[in-house]
Motif scaffolding. Sequence first.
Motif, PDB file in Angstrom:
ATOM      1  N   PRO A  35       0.831  -1.216   0.000  1.00  0.00           N
ATOM      2  CA  PRO A  35       0.000   0.000   0.000  1.00  0.00           C
ATOM      3  C   PRO A  35       0.863   1.262   0.000  1.00  0.00           C
ATOM      4  CG  PRO A  35      -0.755  -1.569   1.665  1.00  0.00           C
ATOM      5  CD  PRO A  35       0.566  -2.080   1.163  1.00  0.00           C
ATOM      6  N   LEU A  36       0.409   2.235  -0.785  1.00  0.00           N
ATOM      7  CA  LEU A  36       1.106   3.513  -0.864  1.00  0.00           C
ATOM      8  C   LEU A  36       0.536   4.449   0.190  1.00  0.00           C
ATOM      9  CD1 LEU A  36       3.118   5.305  -2.478  1.00  0.00           C
ATOM     10  CD2 LEU A  36       1.177   5.998  -3.908  1.00  0.00           C
ATOM     11  N   ARG A  37       1.394   5.033   1.016  1.00  0.00           N
ATOM     12  CA  ARG A  37       0.960   5.953   2.062  1.00  0.00           C
ATOM     13  C   ARG A  37       1.662   7.289   1.868  1.00  0.00           C
ATOM     14  NH1 ARG A  37      -3.458   3.320   3.204  1.00  0.00           N
ATOM     15  NH2 ARG A  37      -3.114   1.245   4.119  1.00  0.00           N
ATOM     16  N   LEU A  38       0.911   8.285   1.408  1.00  0.00           N
ATOM     17  CA  LEU A  38       1.434   9.639   1.241  1.00  0.00           C
ATOM     18  C   LEU A  38       0.723  10.579   2.198  1.00  0.00           C
ATOM     19  CD1 LEU A  38       1.684   9.732  -2.670  1.00  0.00           C
ATOM     20  CD2 LEU A  38       3.464   9.163  -1.006  1.00  0.00           C
ATOM     21  N   LYS A  39       1.217  11.797   2.301  1.00  0.00           N
ATOM     22  CA  LYS A  39       0.739  12.701   3.346  1.00  0.00           C
ATOM     23  C   LYS A  39      -0.536  13.438   2.985  1.00  0.00           C
ATOM     24  CE  LYS A  39       5.397  13.568   5.181  1.00  0.00           C
ATOM     25  NZ  LYS A  39       6.450  14.603   5.416  1.00  0.00           N
ATOM     26  N   SER A  40      -0.814  13.595   1.670  1.00  0.00           N
ATOM     27  CA  SER A  40      -1.944  14.443   1.294  1.00  0.00           C
ATOM     28  C   SER A  40      -2.521  14.012  -0.045  1.00  0.00           C
ATOM     29  CB  SER A  40      -1.502  15.905   1.202  1.00  0.00           C
ATOM     30  OG  SER A  40      -0.586  16.077   0.121  1.00  0.00           O
ATOM     31  N   ASP A  41      -3.734  14.482  -0.299  1.00  0.00           N
ATOM     32  CA  ASP A  41      -4.351  14.238  -1.608  1.00  0.00           C
ATOM     33  C   ASP A  41      -3.505  14.819  -2.726  1.00  0.00           C
ATOM     34  OD1 ASP A  41      -6.496  12.988  -0.382  1.00  0.00           O
ATOM     35  OD2 ASP A  41      -7.744  14.785  -0.351  1.00  0.00           O
ATOM     36  N   ALA A  42      -2.892  15.959  -2.468  1.00  0.00           N
ATOM     37  CA  ALA A  42      -2.061  16.602  -3.494  1.00  0.00           C
ATOM     38  C   ALA A  42      -0.865  15.724  -3.861  1.00  0.00           C
ATOM     39  CB  ALA A  42      -1.591  17.964  -3.006  1.00  0.00           C
ATOM     40  N   GLU A  43      -0.271  15.057  -2.865  1.00  0.00           N
ATOM     41  CA  GLU A  43       0.867  14.182  -3.148  1.00  0.00           C
ATOM     42  C   GLU A  43       0.428  12.965  -3.958  1.00  0.00           C
ATOM     43  OE1 GLU A  43       3.230  13.125   0.195  1.00  0.00           O
ATOM     44  OE2 GLU A  43       3.673  15.195   0.758  1.00  0.00           O
ATOM     45  N   TYR A  44      -0.739  12.412  -3.625  1.00  0.00           N
ATOM     46  CA  TYR A  44      -1.256  11.290  -4.425  1.00  0.00           C
ATOM     47  C   TYR A  44      -1.494  11.728  -5.872  1.00  0.00           C
ATOM     48  CZ  TYR A  44      -2.078   8.216  -0.388  1.00  0.00           C
ATOM     49  OH  TYR A  44      -1.927   7.401   0.711  1.00  0.00           O
ATOM     50  N   ALA A  45      -2.075  12.896  -6.047  1.00  0.00           N
ATOM     51  CA  ALA A  45      -2.369  13.391  -7.392  1.00  0.00           C
ATOM     52  C   ALA A  45      -1.081  13.600  -8.183  1.00  0.00           C
ATOM     53  CB  ALA A  45      -3.161  14.694  -7.312  1.00  0.00           C
ATOM     54  N   GLU A  46      -0.082  14.161  -7.542  1.00  0.00           N
ATOM     55  CA  GLU A  46       1.203  14.390  -8.222  1.00  0.00           C
ATOM     56  C   GLU A  46       1.852  13.072  -8.626  1.00  0.00           C
ATOM     57  OE1 GLU A  46       5.575  16.495  -7.449  1.00  0.00           O
ATOM     58  OE2 GLU A  46       3.974  16.677  -5.950  1.00  0.00           O
ATOM     59  N   ALA A  47       1.776  12.072  -7.735  1.00  0.00           N
ATOM     60  CA  ALA A  47       2.365  10.770  -8.045  1.00  0.00           C
ATOM     61  C   ALA A  47       1.621  10.098  -9.194  1.00  0.00           C
ATOM     62  CB  ALA A  47       2.343   9.885  -6.800  1.00  0.00           C
ATOM     63  N   PHE A  48       0.283  10.221  -9.213  1.00  0.00           N
ATOM     64  CA  PHE A  48      -0.492   9.651 -10.310  1.00  0.00           C
ATOM     65  C   PHE A  48      -0.132  10.322 -11.633  1.00  0.00           C
ATOM     66  CE2 PHE A  48      -4.211   9.911 -13.119  1.00  0.00           C
ATOM     67  CZ  PHE A  48      -4.460   8.565 -13.328  1.00  0.00           C
ATOM     68  N   ARG A  49      -0.027  11.652 -11.607  1.00  0.00           N
ATOM     69  CA  ARG A  49       0.304  12.386 -12.833  1.00  0.00           C
ATOM     70  C   ARG A  49       1.674  11.953 -13.357  1.00  0.00           C
ATOM     71  NH1 ARG A  49      -0.883  17.043 -11.014  1.00  0.00           N
ATOM     72  NH2 ARG A  49       1.187  17.610 -10.277  1.00  0.00           N
ATOM     73  N   GLU A  50       2.593  11.676 -12.461  1.00  0.00           N
ATOM     74  CA  GLU A  50       3.939  11.268 -12.882  1.00  0.00           C
ATOM     75  C   GLU A  50       3.933   9.895 -13.537  1.00  0.00           C
ATOM     76  OE1 GLU A  50       8.285  10.321 -10.842  1.00  0.00           O
ATOM     77  OE2 GLU A  50       6.906  11.703  -9.840  1.00  0.00           O
ATOM     78  N   VAL A  51       3.228   8.920 -12.919  1.00  0.00           N
ATOM     79  CA  VAL A  51       3.258   7.566 -13.475  1.00  0.00           C
ATOM     80  C   VAL A  51       2.448   7.485 -14.773  1.00  0.00           C
ATOM     81  CG1 VAL A  51       1.268   6.626 -12.183  1.00  0.00           C
ATOM     82  CG2 VAL A  51       3.126   5.112 -12.854  1.00  0.00           C
ATOM     83  N   LEU A  52       1.310   8.178 -14.838  1.00  0.00           N
ATOM     84  CA  LEU A  52       0.551   8.185 -16.093  1.00  0.00           C
ATOM     85  C   LEU A  52       1.319   8.937 -17.174  1.00  0.00           C
ATOM     86  CD1 LEU A  52      -2.059   7.414 -17.571  1.00  0.00           C
ATOM     87  CD2 LEU A  52      -3.025   9.604 -16.839  1.00  0.00           C
ATOM     88  N   GLY A  53       1.997  10.020 -16.776  1.00  0.00           N
ATOM     89  CA  GLY A  53       2.786  10.789 -17.743  1.00  0.00           C
ATOM     90  C   GLY A  53       3.907   9.967 -18.350  1.00  0.00           C
ATOM     91  N   GLN A  54       4.559   9.120 -17.535  1.00  0.00           N
ATOM     92  CA  GLN A  54       5.618   8.271 -18.071  1.00  0.00           C
ATOM     93  C   GLN A  54       5.052   7.265 -19.068  1.00  0.00           C
ATOM     94  OE1 GLN A  54       9.074   8.479 -17.563  1.00  0.00           O
ATOM     95  NE2 GLN A  54       8.898   7.140 -19.353  1.00  0.00           N
ATOM     96  N   SER A  55       3.881   6.733 -18.759  1.00  0.00           N
ATOM     97  CA  SER A  55       3.248   5.789 -19.671  1.00  0.00           C
ATOM     98  C   SER A  55       2.887   6.464 -20.997  1.00  0.00           C
ATOM     99  CB  SER A  55       1.994   5.200 -19.021  1.00  0.00           C
ATOM    100  OG  SER A  55       1.345   4.305 -19.884  1.00  0.00           O
ATOM    101  N   VAL A  56       2.360   7.670 -20.924  1.00  0.00           N
ATOM    102  CA  VAL A  56       2.039   8.423 -22.147  1.00  0.00           C
ATOM    103  C   VAL A  56       3.309   8.689 -22.943  1.00  0.00           C
ATOM    104  CG1 VAL A  56       1.214  10.639 -23.039  1.00  0.00           C
ATOM    105  CG2 VAL A  56      -0.057   9.468 -21.218  1.00  0.00           C
ATOM    106  N   ARG A  57       4.346   9.117 -22.263  1.00  0.00           N
ATOM    107  CA  ARG A  57       5.613   9.442 -22.942  1.00  0.00           C
ATOM    108  C   ARG A  57       6.151   8.218 -23.678  1.00  0.00           C
ATOM    109  NH1 ARG A  57       7.674  11.443 -18.951  1.00  0.00           N
ATOM    110  NH2 ARG A  57       7.297  13.645 -19.384  1.00  0.00           N
ATOM    111  N   ASP A  58       6.110   7.057 -23.036  1.00  0.00           N
ATOM    112  CA  ASP A  58       6.605   5.838 -23.676  1.00  0.00           C
ATOM    113  C   ASP A  58       5.795   5.501 -24.928  1.00  0.00           C
ATOM    114  OD1 ASP A  58       8.619   5.456 -21.833  1.00  0.00           O
ATOM    115  OD2 ASP A  58       7.449   4.103 -20.570  1.00  0.00           O
ATOM    116  N   ARG A  59       4.507   5.824 -24.918  1.00  0.00           N
ATOM    117  CA  ARG A  59       3.650   5.497 -26.066  1.00  0.00           C
ATOM    118  C   ARG A  59       3.740   6.538 -27.170  1.00  0.00           C
ATOM    119  NH1 ARG A  59       2.698   2.822 -21.974  1.00  0.00           N
ATOM    120  NH2 ARG A  59       1.687   0.761 -22.036  1.00  0.00           N
ATOM    121  N   LEU A  60       4.525   7.579 -26.954  1.00  0.00           N
ATOM    122  CA  LEU A  60       4.793   8.556 -28.007  1.00  0.00           C
ATOM    123  C   LEU A  60       6.043   8.208 -28.804  1.00  0.00           C
ATOM    124  CD1 LEU A  60       3.971  11.881 -26.101  1.00  0.00           C
ATOM    125  CD2 LEU A  60       2.561  10.718 -27.800  1.00  0.00           C
TER     126      LEU A  60
END
Length: 632
Positions: free
Chosen positions: A227-252
């Motif tokens: 389980p991932l435990r971060l301090k705030s909703d903002a940190e979860y959102a930033e982490a999601f944006r990073e992992v989805l962004g890497q996936s998008v980048r790879d598919r480009l």
Amino acid sequence: MTALALVLHLDGRKAAPGDLARMLAEMARRGPEGEAVACDGPVALGARLLATTPEALVEPMPYHHAASGCRITGQIRLDNRAELLARFGLAQAGRVVGDGELVVRAWLDRGEDCASHLLGDFAFAIWDPRRACVFAARDQLGMRQLIYAHRPGQAFFCASSARAVGLAVEAPLNETRLAEALIDFEWGSLTSTFFEAVFRLPPAHCLTVDASGLRLREYWRMTPPEPLRLKSDAEYAEAFREVLGQSVRDRLRVAGRVGSMLSGGMDSGAVVALACRMTGTPLPVFSSVGPDPATCVETRAIHAALAMPNVDPTLICHSDLAPWAEDLIAAWKALEEPWDFHMTVPRAAYLAAQRAGVSVVLDGVAGDVLLGHGSQMARHIRAGRLRQALGDARGLTAFYGMSRRHTASQLILALRGAFMPDALRALRHAWRQRRPVSLPVDSAVDMGFARRAGLFDSLRSFELGDRPRRMGFAEERIWSWPRSGLNVGRERYDRVASHFGVEPRDPYMDRRVVDFCLSLPFDQFQEDGWPKIIQRRAMAGLLPDAVCWRRGKQHLGMAFTQALMDHWPDWAAAIPATRAGLAGRVAADLVRDASLRRNAEGHLHPRVDLLLQMALFTAKLSPNLRQDRHAP
């Protein structure tokens, strides 16, 4: 999207290029850049060519690894190239190393465990002359297809298309699958096809075949991560944006042009919001709209999404299909499976991409499954967080524009899920084993044929896949994944895109994104009735608020299908021959009924709709359709 084909003779015969001719001809549209064949003793490997990565422009397919003698054919796009290049000492090779070579080296390094170390979209088959065997595998999440037929002691066939394999081995049509199609039951199996003894290799599976037989196994299984435990909703959102962004980048990573579907929803919107900021040139986006944004929420949201920077839009309107109709109707007439008939919206997008010279199209198809909130309300109730559960129920009612009665029904379902003991679940399971299986009311299938074809067994098997006990949140999501319809949905997109020589890529169908989402606490999926709350937060400032905080869902698929029917006035002419061919299989009154009219809203009767789908699917398969001896 290179299409693969392979034949391995198991009777000592030597292979010849002509052994692949029928399969490669059937898959010509999947690889419009030509074909290639290589033979080695008893095996012939072939490919229909469509180079969609820079390395594929250089690497020949089928690829031959001279040192080992191994050969490979496949549809392969790897995301962990840097890791593999380093492992095999090729990071400074001074030459282009293709994905096919990396897979062969992984096979030589790890043997049958090699596929679990690959990240990306792939289906491939390797011939290893040292072991006189073929090894084949499909990616973990099922983005690419691999279809096979094994005739023990005679031959093994595999390809990217069930129709290609079925026609090559002259297989009769699968009666059970025909019966399933006549009640629109697509998701009952991950292995069967419309051809008898021709199978889909399930996601995350591999096979090995040689003179001694065929061995099939699951090489990877989705498991709950830490389980991932971060301090705030903002940190979860930033982490999601990073992992989805890497996936998008790879598919480009493409050879040629890449584009994306763009609906008025969150998932394709998030993909475009990230991709348009990564490409140097404007990103082509393809959207299906209605004529009036003022009266269509979906159209209005798409127009709002087009305010994103660096996009080059193509809008396809269902009130003006004339420029597209001829090619879309031709695609209907070449229907590879009946399930594909209503894929009018994605079909139009792939056609538009083909005309624009775009060979790779991103989408967000898996977003709904990956970011679904599941039993979140029940978990709130079980933990005593009644206010949060009530807020979710009321919020969902508002989100979907439902009545207050919907709030009550949501809470009742959540209460049942929260407190149903495992013993009661076991009793329900036992009851389902014993109760009669019923068919949908006004079904198009003949009852006798349904029994002969084993349709009731198929339905019962699916019903018995209900949840056997209470599960943790990540475990529940893993259990529901193969039951979501996502696998068959992705296969549909693959078939529809292949007709136009386009390769679909879905950034949500990425192991890293899946693992990340499985690691999240359940309160990151929904808040106060807002689904996909982590993605809404992650896209703040990237995706317009009119899309990010849009309520409800609207789909224009039926409007597009109805509009396209208006451009095909003689559609009913396709049906009479099918009625005769399916006699004894379809309901007798449907065979006799000469009325094929549409109603005042332009809809076909559901049974006639199914009959038209079957007509288009079986039009060129009459030799494979056995005469039913029970036909009147």
